[in-house]
Design a protein around this motif. Structure first.
Motif, PDB file in Angstrom:
ATOM      1  N   UNK A 154      54.740  10.994  14.715  1.00 32.91           N
ATOM      2  CA  UNK A 154      53.805   9.863  14.729  1.00 32.91           C
ATOM      3  C   UNK A 154      52.382  10.289  14.356  1.00 32.91           C
ATOM      4  N   UNK A 155      51.977  11.495  14.786  1.00 35.82           N
ATOM      5  CA  UNK A 155      50.616  11.960  14.549  1.00 35.82           C
ATOM      6  C   UNK A 155      50.624  13.291  13.796  1.00 35.82           C
TER       7      UNK A 155
ATOM      8  N   UNK B 248      52.853   5.707  22.678  1.00 39.20           N
ATOM      9  CA  UNK B 248      52.259   5.467  21.359  1.00 39.20           C
ATOM     10  C   UNK B 248      52.250   3.968  21.103  1.00 39.20           C
ATOM     11  N   UNK B 249      51.107   3.469  20.682  1.00 37.70           N
ATOM     12  CA  UNK B 249      50.955   2.077  20.276  1.00 37.70           C
ATOM     13  C   UNK B 249      50.629   2.059  18.787  1.00 37.70           C
ATOM     14  N   UNK B 250      51.395   1.314  17.995  1.00 35.35           N
ATOM     15  CA  UNK B 250      51.142   1.228  16.556  1.00 35.35           C
ATOM     16  C   UNK B 250      50.930  -0.221  16.147  1.00 35.35           C
TER      17      UNK B 250
ATOM     18  N   UNK C  77      47.568   3.945  14.680  1.00 38.70           N
ATOM     19  CA  UNK C  77      48.309   4.426  15.849  1.00 38.70           C
ATOM     20  C   UNK C  77      47.349   4.997  16.893  1.00 38.70           C
ATOM     21  N   UNK C  78      47.670   4.723  18.159  1.00 33.32           N
ATOM     22  CA  UNK C  78      46.969   5.328  19.280  1.00 33.32           C
ATOM     23  C   UNK C  78      48.008   5.971  20.189  1.00 33.32           C
TER      24      UNK C  78
ATOM     25  N   UNK D 215      45.591  14.173  26.458  1.00 38.37           N
ATOM     26  CA  UNK D 215      45.152  14.176  25.060  1.00 38.37           C
ATOM     27  C   UNK D 215      45.308  12.771  24.513  1.00 38.37           C
ATOM     28  N   UNK D 216      44.317  12.310  23.762  1.00 41.04           N
ATOM     29  CA  UNK D 216      44.363  11.009  23.110  1.00 41.04           C
ATOM     30  C   UNK D 216      44.249  11.196  21.598  1.00 41.04           C
ATOM     31  N   UNK D 217      45.111  10.502  20.857  1.00 40.54           N
ATOM     32  CA  UNK D 217      45.128  10.573  19.400  1.00 40.54           C
ATOM     33  C   UNK D 217      44.863   9.189  18.810  1.00 40.54           C
ATOM     34  N   UNK D 218      44.147   9.162  17.709  1.00 37.06           N
ATOM     35  CA  UNK D 218      43.937   7.940  16.949  1.00 37.06           C
ATOM     36  C   UNK D 218      44.087   8.277  15.481  1.00 37.06           C
ATOM     37  N   UNK D 219      44.937   7.524  14.758  1.00 35.85           N
ATOM     38  CA  UNK D 219      45.234   7.844  13.363  1.00 35.85           C
ATOM     39  C   UNK D 219      45.357   6.585  12.523  1.00 35.85           C
ATOM     40  N   UNK D 220      44.782   6.640  11.331  1.00 35.41           N
ATOM     41  CA  UNK D 220      44.899   5.586  10.334  1.00 35.41           C
ATOM     42  C   UNK D 220      45.734   6.103   9.176  1.00 35.41           C
ATOM     43  N   UNK D 221      46.774   5.356   8.782  1.00 34.35           N
ATOM     44  CA  UNK D 221      47.626   5.702   7.652  1.00 34.35           C
ATOM     45  C   UNK D 221      47.596   4.582   6.625  1.00 34.35           C
TER      46      UNK D 221
END
Length: 445
Positions: free
Chosen positions: A179-180, A216-218, A228-229, A258-264
């Motif tokens: 996912x990340x 994970x929230x998308x 995605x968060x 840990x927190x992730x934030x991603x733009x695809x």
């Protein structure tokens, strides 16, 4: 020196493996297309992987609401030149994935809410020499599957697939990839730093086969945009890893989150997704790239991922923060039937917390480099892992990989690999550059 967040593992090796057995279907010649990935407006001969080998799904005659997939990856490697000494290594991983859900084999347009939901289970078993890189004087592992020997419970999650909608959710025990951080084009490589997670070494990040409690929230505003968060409890990473095996501690027990934030993004024209065949042309020499004129047009099953842009970052409560990104696109050059160029990198500013504070890499992946082998893939990648000043006075270790994926069928592929490691280990006393050669063997069943 092994870190729990060791990069790279094609943990979910459920991707289609490659083939040389070609399966012609039909032949009919419509007008030629200029775009090498655009589907033709009529029926053409389709060259695709032979899928005649049995699988667990067919052998067990499982119902439509259940999918069971197994995979085996072995990566024998040796270094005839350079390093602290010449040595050989064998590392392997066996993986089982079970998915349960009423919508698995139903068209998404017919889903009701219950069909969106599924249960995912994954276990991995790793065996062999996980510390070959240390024996020859390299800091980063030369093999994707180089994890501590043992049995890992890598996922137990409940997931809501978005289907044709905009919302996806996953929660439970899960790794942060795919996912990340990971981008599909990286899966073609064998060297652990080039494959999968952009060489992230922040302690206790749950990189597959390691997992942690998380969610994970998308959000999908359109088919080409995904946000995605993710939130992961790092204090559970080592505990879950030790449920089924007793591996040496690579780092202190984790704590915090840990927190992730991603733009695809998948821009139009940057390269079609794997589901879209490549428009090609049959000639006396074999299968070649489709030009403006073609007397015998054909379609070739696409082995390459869609062009994309991945940009993201993460923060942890105690172990350091970081940013990362990958860009994949079609070059526009006449390379094989189709190609993807890519560049990627990651950066972690807290050098006191991590081994590899920065990483930058790039490469090219070419499908059908030879006219007689339209389903094979050639690849080249090069990377530079910046080192923490807490670890070494040398600024980096570098790696270059040349590979060729020989597609035998849907279930089996062989990938010879040749790697050059320059400035190994970043040691104060120089270690000779390492030339390593070997093979990745992948079997899906």
């Amino acid at each position: 020196m092994h870190q729990l967040c060791h990069p790279g593992l094609l943990s979910r090796l459920a991707r289609r493996l490659a083939a040389s057995a070609l399966l012609p279907l039909t032949a009919l010649a419509p007008p030629a297309l200029a775009d090498p990935s655009a589907p033709a407006a009529g029926k053409e001969e389709l060259i695709e992987l032979n899928n005649s080998w049995p699988t667990l799904q067919t052998l067990l005659d499982l119902p439509d609401w259940m999918e069971l997939q197994g995979s085996f990856t072995a990566e024998p490697l040796f270094n005839p030149i350079g390093g602290l000494r010449s040595a050989g290594s064998w590392i392997q991983q066996t993986s089982l994935d079970l998915t349960l859900g009423s919508g698995l084999n139903q068209p998404t347009e017919r889903w009701d809410e219950f069909d969106h939901w599924r249960l995912n289970l994954n276990v991995n078993h790793d065996a062999g020499d996980a510390y070959y890189n240390q024996q020859i004087g390299a800091l980063f592992s030369l093999q994707t599957a180089a994890n501590p020997v043992g049995l890992y419970f890598s996922e137990a999650s409940v997931e809501r697939k978005r289907g044709d909608g905009w919302l996806g959710v996953k929660a439970g025990i899960l790794p942060l990839d795919p996912e990340f951080v990971a981008a599909p084009v990286l899966n073609f490589y064998v060297h652990a730093s080039l494959n999968d997670t952009l060489n992230l070494y922040t302690p206790n990040l749950p990189i597959d086969p390691f997992a942690a409690l998380g969610g994970v929230l998308s959000i999908h505003p359109s088919d080409s945009v995904t946000v995605r968060y993710g939130l992961f409890d790092l204090s559970t990473t080592q505990g879950i890893g030790k449920w089924l095996t007793d591996f040496p501690d690579g780092v202190p027990d984790g704590s915090g989150s840990a927190q992730f934030l991603q733009l695809t993004l998948e821009p139009d024209g940057w390269g079609a997704a794997t589901a879209t065949p490549i428009a090609a042309c049959r000639t006396p020499q074999g299968i070649s790239r489709r030009g403006r004129t073609c007397s015998q047009p054909v379609q070739v099953q696409n082995q390459l991922p869609a062009g994309s842009i991945n940009l993201g970052g993460f923060i942890t409560s105690e172990n350091g923060d970081g940013v990362y990104g990958t860009v994949t696109w079609r070059s526009g050059l006449p390379l094989g039937l189709d190609d993807r160029l890519w560049v990627g990198g990651s950066y972690t500013p807290d050098s006191a917390q991590v081994i590899a504070t920065s990483f930058i890499a790039g490469g090219v992946v070419i499908q059908g480099p030879l006219p007689g082998r339209p389903l094979d893939v050639a690849l080249l990648g090069i990377g530079r892992g910046g080192l923490s000043n807490q670890l070494s006075t040398s600024p980096y270790e570098g790696m270059l990989e040349l590979g060729y994926k020989i597609q035998l069928n849907e279930s089996l592929n062989l990938q010879p690999t040749l790697q050059w490691i320059f400035n190994p280990s970043g040691a104060s006393e120089p270690v000779p550059g390492i030339l390593a050669a070997g093979m990745q063997i992948e079997l899906n069943f």
